[in-house]
Design an enzyme around this catalytic site. Structure first.
Site, PDB file in Angstrom:
ATOM      1  N   ARG A   1     -12.037   6.062  10.321  1.00  0.00           N
ATOM      2  CA  ARG A   1     -11.405   4.327  10.052  1.00  0.00           C
ATOM      3  C   ARG A   1     -12.599   3.413   9.877  1.00  0.00           C
ATOM      4  O   ARG A   1     -12.229   2.598   9.097  1.00  0.00           O
ATOM      5  CB  ARG A   1     -10.996   4.084  11.726  1.00  0.00           C
ATOM      6  CG  ARG A   1     -10.510   2.759  11.719  1.00  0.00           C
ATOM      7  CD  ARG A   1      -9.351   2.617  10.821  1.00  0.00           C
ATOM      8  NE  ARG A   1      -8.602   1.388  11.306  1.00  0.00           N
ATOM      9  CZ  ARG A   1      -7.359   1.135  10.569  1.00  0.00           C
ATOM     10  NH1 ARG A   1      -6.804   1.790   9.823  1.00  0.00           N
ATOM     11  NH2 ARG A   1      -6.857   0.044  11.030  1.00  0.00           N
TER      12      ARG A   1
ATOM     13  N   HIS B   1      -7.816  -5.240  -0.006  1.00  0.00           N
ATOM     14  CA  HIS B   1      -6.787  -4.609   0.212  1.00  0.00           C
ATOM     15  C   HIS B   1      -5.940  -5.063   1.420  1.00  0.00           C
ATOM     16  O   HIS B   1      -4.564  -5.369   1.131  1.00  0.00           O
ATOM     17  CB  HIS B   1      -6.920  -3.027   0.456  1.00  0.00           C
ATOM     18  CG  HIS B   1      -5.706  -2.341   0.368  1.00  0.00           C
ATOM     19  ND1 HIS B   1      -4.824  -2.310  -0.585  1.00  0.00           N
ATOM     20  CD2 HIS B   1      -5.214  -1.344   1.201  1.00  0.00           C
ATOM     21  CE1 HIS B   1      -3.748  -1.411  -0.138  1.00  0.00           C
ATOM     22  NE2 HIS B   1      -4.100  -1.011   0.936  1.00  0.00           N
ATOM     23  N   ASP B   2      -6.708  -5.673   2.345  1.00  0.00           N
ATOM     24  CA  ASP B   2      -6.053  -6.065   3.556  1.00  0.00           C
ATOM     25  C   ASP B   2      -5.261  -7.444   3.209  1.00  0.00           C
ATOM     26  O   ASP B   2      -4.422  -7.877   3.975  1.00  0.00           O
ATOM     27  CB  ASP B   2      -7.176  -6.271   4.577  1.00  0.00           C
ATOM     28  CG  ASP B   2      -7.159  -5.233   5.644  1.00  0.00           C
ATOM     29  OD1 ASP B   2      -6.558  -4.086   5.149  1.00  0.00           O
ATOM     30  OD2 ASP B   2      -7.998  -5.127   6.339  1.00  0.00           O
TER      31      ASP B   2
ATOM     32  N   ASP C   1      -9.056  -6.367  -4.430  1.00  0.00           N
ATOM     33  CA  ASP C   1      -8.369  -5.374  -3.853  1.00  0.00           C
ATOM     34  C   ASP C   1      -9.156  -4.091  -4.677  1.00  0.00           C
ATOM     35  O   ASP C   1      -8.896  -4.032  -5.767  1.00  0.00           O
ATOM     36  CB  ASP C   1      -6.864  -5.130  -3.755  1.00  0.00           C
ATOM     37  CG  ASP C   1      -6.386  -3.909  -2.959  1.00  0.00           C
ATOM     38  OD1 ASP C   1      -7.482  -3.063  -2.679  1.00  0.00           O
ATOM     39  OD2 ASP C   1      -5.295  -4.049  -2.933  1.00  0.00           O
TER      40      ASP C   1
ATOM     41  N   SER D   1       0.806  -1.087   0.083  1.00  0.00           N
ATOM     42  CA  SER D   1      -0.014   0.023   0.073  1.00  0.00           C
ATOM     43  C   SER D   1       0.779   1.313   0.027  1.00  0.00           C
ATOM     44  O   SER D   1       1.756   1.513  -0.813  1.00  0.00           O
ATOM     45  CB  SER D   1      -0.962   0.029   1.280  1.00  0.00           C
ATOM     46  OG  SER D   1      -2.001   1.057   1.167  1.00  0.00           O
TER      47      SER D   1
END
Lengths: 379, 379
Positions: B224, B352-353, B319, B154
């Site tokens: 968040r 994405h994680d 992602d 990232s």
């Protein structure tokens, strides 16, 4: 009716309903008003009625203008009007502000007869089923026993679908556009973030901000900014703004630097000044709760078994909030239930918002479907 | 060094840099500290150094544990350690907290030598280029003239890429994972909403909340929660939570009703208690600003022309924050610039994680690439 065909000018009307309405959550509204606009003329056998159901932030002002110099027509003026796909020379079109709305129908800003104060946070949670129930009373008011069509995009499409399930004999056709038979987990998640932004705004005052003389603008603004991103396609946003800088240029600070920031903040600001926070909250909850298959063990085909309406379903290629896959679920269930359905997947750069845009293939498909409805009726 | 190989226990160290650092925005940091953790042993010719660059909310604690009963290891413990893909028996691995961070490196929470108070909003905006510059001074500190590899996912991948451009002779390999050569318009838009949530939180106090004894938790929490949705795949989120209700069930209210709400709010709460808002703001800005091709008229191939490093690029199928297409842009530019590049697109449900998860194909690909690096060095 209320539309002046010659001038294209329209006038909203507030229709009172003085009988109590029992809601899905068990609460009862002692009475309610619906703010309504109509276009075109109801025919003698009252068979040409078309109901337009609005989405999250819509209202009764579907088409036309309020004065000769009114800059902005109704939110679906491209779709509804004389010679337009939903042709008001053939159909009697009804737009309304839903219960719980903030544009004149009974909602959180209205007076609570129980205490003479505004409802605020005490307005009961309403669902898509409740809206359809209130819309059926509106049909009764007009003497319409069966709609030629119930039409809606997004949350509006959910109402059209619910209509066919709850009142199968009262809907000849349903046009379900850029919608879904239920929200995805991600949809619910985005809605919850939007609600949390509003609920935790210090000016929310537990939902009774109006009587405190406050407005939770910060929360509403954040909710709208985030929502707006999800209504637009990634590609469309990229083509429109790219990484273009605002005229002020790069400042290494938190002012507007990129054009997309300017656009989003403007959208958020504008919305936070015109929309009621409690209405936003309950509209998103109605979206989350919608799941007509749930009462049938999650089997959408079974939920649709008694449906009599013909369906027109449309989705848009870059819509990721209600992606084409979600329309496919509905189409497949309709086919499995042996119902009549036409489906179109429209190529578009406009994401979820495409349902409000004038794409030619889309407009022509709706026009053709509506033309067939009118011909059925004339036959 | 700081890692105790026998026990797997690690100790962070704060390294002071007493020379002024001129930043990309023209400001100067008179001095700074970098909080660092190292694992493994630097070899005699100092050729086995691997730098791990962190993403938005990461820090120097990459691997290992602080005590025998420490429940949580470092954030990339699956990737870095003895016998792991980045093998600390072969490499000397360095993790750091970036400048502007909130985990011990000089940042908004640090004392501003100009006035003896915390920097807060006065901490200068730092960019990916600035981080790389500070990391080069860190390499000097260790006597490492060339990293065997610079690695990051990232925002961390952006640093690895910038390293190869700014210090071509000092990087043998760059591992750029789940990253992009610049943010998309949508990425910038999401970042701006996150920032606006923080900046408009009344407890933000213009960025000087610390000296007011306040924390803008509401804004940080919303930022968040929203960010978290974008880090996860729609499908993965659906498989994990679906429309499952919380044990409290449907209440027709704004408490937790769906499990995904409980999960997201928990993530938001936890983050808002551990992370500094000013750091969050500047990290997102560093993301937005990153665009190494901009100085070359938008031509990424030209930006890469003097690069000497070999590249390993990885992306993950679901992602959508940094989609595989964004890695393709980098791979194509590397190929066009006639650089060495290996690319893997990993099938994953984790969005994405996924770059933080233990997918077997992914781990093996990194392990194989790192193994080749070690063998080069031994040859």
């Amino acid at each position: 009716m209320t539309a002046n065909a010659a001038s294209g000018l329209v006038t909203p009307q507030k229709i009172p309903f003085e009988t109590p309405l029992v809601l899905e959550n068990g609460q009862t509204l002692p009475r309610f008003d619906l703010m309504v606009e109509t276009y075109g003329t109801l025919n003698a056998d009252k068979s040409n009625g078309v109901l337009i159901c609005h989405a999250l932030s819509g209202n009764h002002h579907v088409a036309g203008r309020y004065s000769a110099d009114d800059k902005y027509p109704g939110w679906w003026d491209s779709m509804v009007g004389e010679g337009k796909p939903i042709d008001t020379e053939r159909f009697f079109v009804v737009g309304l502000n839903n219960l719980g709305g903030c544009h004149g129908s009974t909602g959180p800003l209205s007076e609570n007869p129980a205490n003479g104060r505004d409802y605020g946070a005490d307005f009961p949670m309403v669902t898509v089923k409740d809206w359809v129930k209130s819309q059926a009373l509106l049909a009764d008011y007009f003497g319409i026993s069966q709609w030629a069509a119930v039409v809606g995009g997004s949350l509006g499409g959910m109402q059209a679908l619910q209509w066919t399930i709850d009142f199968p004999a009262r809907v000849r056709h349903a046009l379900v556009i850029a919608s879904a038979p239920k929200l995805s987990t991600q949809n619910i998640a985005f809605n919850d973030v939007a609600r949390q932004a509003i609920l935790t705004d210090p000016d929310f005052c537990g939902g009774h901000y109006a009587r405190e003389g406050k407005i939770p603008k910060r929360g509403l603004r954040i909710a709208r900014m985030m929502g707006h991103i999800t209504y637009l396609a990634e590609d469309g946003l990229g083509k429109k703004f790219g990484r273009d800088l605002h005229p002020d240029g790069l400042q290494y600070g938190y002012g507007v630097e990129f054009q997309v920031e300017s656009y989003l903040r403007y959208q958020g600001d504008k919305f936070s000044e015109r929309f009621d926070a409690n209405t936003y909250l309950l509209m998103t909850k109605a979206l989350d709760y919608f799941d007509p298959a749930a009462a049938f063990g999650g089997n959408l085909t079974r939920a649709l078994q008694h449906v009599e309406a013909g369906f027109f379903v449309a989705s848009f290629s870059t819509d990721w909030r209600f992606a084409p896959d979600r329309s496919h679920e509905l189409v497949k269930a309709l086919v499995a239930a042996q119902k009549s359905v036409q489906y179109i997947e429209v190529k578009s750069l406009h994401g979820h918002d495409a349902f409000l845009m004038e794409d030619e293939a889309y407009m022509r498909a709706v026009a053709a479907y509506m033309d067939n409805i009118a011909k059925e009726d004339e036959a």
